[in-house]
Motif scaffolding. Structure first.
Motif, PDB file in Angstrom:
ATOM      1  N   ALA A   5       2.333  15.915 123.023  1.00  0.00           N
ATOM      2  CA  ALA A   5       1.365  17.139 122.576  1.00  0.00           C
ATOM      3  C   ALA A   5       0.532  16.754 121.418  1.00  0.00           C
ATOM      4  O   ALA A   5       0.606  15.291 121.130  1.00  0.00           O
ATOM      5  CB  ALA A   5       2.350  18.072 121.767  1.00  0.00           C
ATOM      6  N   LEU A   7      -1.005  17.765 117.697  1.00  0.00           N
ATOM      7  CA  LEU A   7      -1.031  18.929 116.658  1.00  0.00           C
ATOM      8  C   LEU A   7      -2.282  18.935 115.890  1.00  0.00           C
ATOM      9  O   LEU A   7      -2.715  17.874 115.483  1.00  0.00           O
ATOM     10  CB  LEU A   7       0.098  18.432 115.742  1.00  0.00           C
ATOM     11  CG  LEU A   7       0.005  19.379 114.253  1.00  0.00           C
ATOM     12  CD1 LEU A   7       0.414  20.947 114.559  1.00  0.00           C
ATOM     13  CD2 LEU A   7       1.241  18.904 113.483  1.00  0.00           C
ATOM     14  N   TYR A  79      -1.010  22.084 119.673  1.00  0.00           N
ATOM     15  CA  TYR A  79      -0.507  23.062 119.003  1.00  0.00           C
ATOM     16  C   TYR A  79      -1.479  23.114 117.590  1.00  0.00           C
ATOM     17  O   TYR A  79      -2.049  22.030 117.060  1.00  0.00           O
ATOM     18  CB  TYR A  79       0.872  22.715 118.485  1.00  0.00           C
ATOM     19  CG  TYR A  79       2.010  22.861 119.525  1.00  0.00           C
ATOM     20  CD1 TYR A  79       2.814  23.778 119.496  1.00  0.00           C
ATOM     21  CD2 TYR A  79       2.040  21.679 120.580  1.00  0.00           C
ATOM     22  CE1 TYR A  79       3.859  23.719 120.514  1.00  0.00           C
ATOM     23  CE2 TYR A  79       2.787  21.774 121.528  1.00  0.00           C
ATOM     24  CZ  TYR A  79       3.929  22.742 121.614  1.00  0.00           C
ATOM     25  OH  TYR A  79       4.624  22.879 122.634  1.00  0.00           O
ATOM     26  N   THR A  92       4.757  25.595 113.041  1.00  0.00           N
ATOM     27  CA  THR A  92       4.529  24.905 114.043  1.00  0.00           C
ATOM     28  C   THR A  92       5.358  23.771 114.430  1.00  0.00           C
ATOM     29  O   THR A  92       5.320  23.649 115.904  1.00  0.00           O
ATOM     30  CB  THR A  92       3.085  24.589 114.013  1.00  0.00           C
ATOM     31  OG1 THR A  92       2.042  25.703 113.823  1.00  0.00           O
ATOM     32  CG2 THR A  92       2.273  23.949 115.214  1.00  0.00           C
ATOM     33  N   ARG A  95       8.161  24.918 116.113  1.00  0.00           N
ATOM     34  CA  ARG A  95       7.896  25.414 117.663  1.00  0.00           C
ATOM     35  C   ARG A  95       7.924  24.190 118.525  1.00  0.00           C
ATOM     36  O   ARG A  95       8.401  24.428 119.692  1.00  0.00           O
ATOM     37  CB  ARG A  95       6.848  26.297 117.555  1.00  0.00           C
ATOM     38  CG  ARG A  95       6.406  26.930 119.118  1.00  0.00           C
ATOM     39  CD  ARG A  95       5.597  28.083 118.795  1.00  0.00           C
ATOM     40  NE  ARG A  95       4.337  27.713 118.188  1.00  0.00           N
ATOM     41  CZ  ARG A  95       3.336  27.289 118.869  1.00  0.00           C
ATOM     42  NH1 ARG A  95       3.555  27.332 120.415  1.00  0.00           N
ATOM     43  NH2 ARG A  95       2.208  27.103 118.243  1.00  0.00           N
ATOM     44  N   MET A  96       7.070  23.198 117.946  1.00  0.00           N
ATOM     45  CA  MET A  96       7.031  22.033 118.730  1.00  0.00           C
ATOM     46  C   MET A  96       8.246  21.375 119.374  1.00  0.00           C
ATOM     47  O   MET A  96       8.737  21.217 120.351  1.00  0.00           O
ATOM     48  CB  MET A  96       6.124  20.992 118.068  1.00  0.00           C
ATOM     49  CG  MET A  96       4.770  21.370 118.028  1.00  0.00           C
ATOM     50  SD  MET A  96       3.723  20.275 116.736  1.00  0.00           S
ATOM     51  CE  MET A  96       3.732  18.836 117.573  1.00  0.00           C
ATOM     52  N   ASP A  99      10.076  23.347 121.624  1.00  0.00           N
ATOM     53  CA  ASP A  99       9.312  23.370 123.224  1.00  0.00           C
ATOM     54  C   ASP A  99       9.879  21.842 123.720  1.00  0.00           C
ATOM     55  O   ASP A  99       9.289  21.575 124.798  1.00  0.00           O
ATOM     56  CB  ASP A  99       8.067  23.429 123.105  1.00  0.00           C
ATOM     57  CG  ASP A  99       7.702  24.733 122.684  1.00  0.00           C
ATOM     58  OD1 ASP A  99       8.340  25.780 122.898  1.00  0.00           O
ATOM     59  OD2 ASP A  99       6.423  25.273 122.238  1.00  0.00           O
TER      60      ASP A  99
END
Length: 343
Positions: A5, A7, A79, A92, A95-96, A99
């Motif tokens: 991901a 950020l 994100y 955040t 949440r990462m 996930d």
């Protein structure tokens, strides 16, 4: 090395009148800023309905980056987290982790070195990972990009456009002022510090050269804090007065220290600086910041490719490609330490 991901890490800003004072309290926490000063700054936000444009601009930029990633085949979800207002980076990163993100790149919305511009984002990463605990993803912060050709090119085109509508105007570059002591501490001691102001000066030089501007000024804006503490000077509003006194009739202001039109740009330049120029009968134009330019999304994708595909960094200066950190561990010992506050 693979990543899961990206950020997008930013400063944050209020999105309604009720947010303003809690936001400012977050920004100034532990600094002993008087309530009267917070109320004064709050009026700047309330002038715009209590809404800073920064979150909206970040969301628009993220959408552009997601589109750019898709066109380049970069399969990384993006994100969004902030230091001072929702979405908070701690939430955040949590949440990462939920996930299933195990390793992510971090794009901080600042092009420069220095404590507030760089190292404080390392502290944000450390704080967010500590809040999440053992399941927190590894976070690798991307490098500074003040001398990237796409960043310079976007500003240079904006400068050309502003000058085209105001013939004979004096070009003035501006960036957020910081305390002199903080600037001196910005960078490894063996380099003599002042990484922030030296990088700002180099970015101004690069943009001016590309735009064909041979002579210009570099000044500062948005200072705060007690008058007894020296900050980088001169201030943009004072400088406009000095330009008028020496016979200049118009000014083009390029906010080279900012990536988007957040409050320090739209209040300090589009209001205060523009009003001072109008009072003096001077022409005034302000250069667009690059965050909404399509090249900005391309820039982010290039920085990501340096990590995911081993792409060579593109730079227009000889400054080190500094700022890349892993899990908040800084790129050099004692680099960009916060200045000690006067007692």
């Amino acid at each position: 090395m693979s990543y899961d991901a990206l950020l997008w890490l930013s400063f944050g800003g209020p999105e309604g009148p009720d947010d303003v004072m809690p936001f400012l309290e977050n920004v100034t926490s532990g600094r002993g800023v008087p309530r009267e000063r917070l109320a004064e700054v709050a009026e700047h936000y309330l002038h715009f309905g209590g809404v800073s444009p920064i979150n909206r601009l970040n969301r628009a930029a993220i959408t552009a980056v997601e589109s750019e990633f898709a066109s380049q085949g970069i399969e990384l979800p993006v994100y969004f987290g902030n230091r001072n207002w929702h979405p908070m980076v701690e939430d955040t990163v949590a949440r990462m982790a939920a996930d299933g993100v195990r390793r992510a790149l971090v794009f901080p919305t600042s092009a420069y070195g220095g404590y507030s511009a760089c190292r404080q984002y390392d502290e944000d990463i450390l704080r967010a990972r500590a809040a999440v605990g053992a399941n927190a993803p590894e976070l690798v912060k991307l490098r500074q990009f003040f001398d990237h050709p796409l960043f310079v090119g976007a500003f240079a085109d904006g400068l050309r456009a502003a000058r085209a509508g105001l013939a004979g105007a004096r070009v003035v570059f501006t960036a957020h002022s910081v305390p002199e002591a903080a600037d001196l501490a910005a960078g490894p001691p063996e380099e003599g510090g002042r990484r922030y102001s030296r990088q700002i000066a180099e970015a101004a030089r690069l943009v001016a050269a590309e735009a064909g501007v041979a002579d210009y000024d570099l000044v500062w804006q948005s200072r705060s804090g007690p008058p007894r503490v020296p900050w980088l000077e001169p201030d943009i509003v004072d400088h406009i007065g000095a330009l008028h006194a020496r016979g200049e009739t118009a000014v083009v202001v390029c906010p080279v220290g900012f990536v988007s039109d957040h409050l320090e740009v739209i209040w300090d330049l589009d209001n205060e600086a523009a009003e001072r120029a109008a009072e003096l009968g001077m022409g005034f134009a302000r250069v667009a910041t690059p965050g909404a330019d399509p090249r900005f999304a391309e820039l982010v994708a290039e920085l990501v490719r340096e990590h995911v595909a081993g792409a060579a960094p593109r730079k227009l200066s000889g400054f080190p490609a500094a700022g890349c950190t892993v899990n908040g561990e800084t790129c050099a010992a004692r680099c960009c330490e916060p200045a000690k506050r006067p007692s």
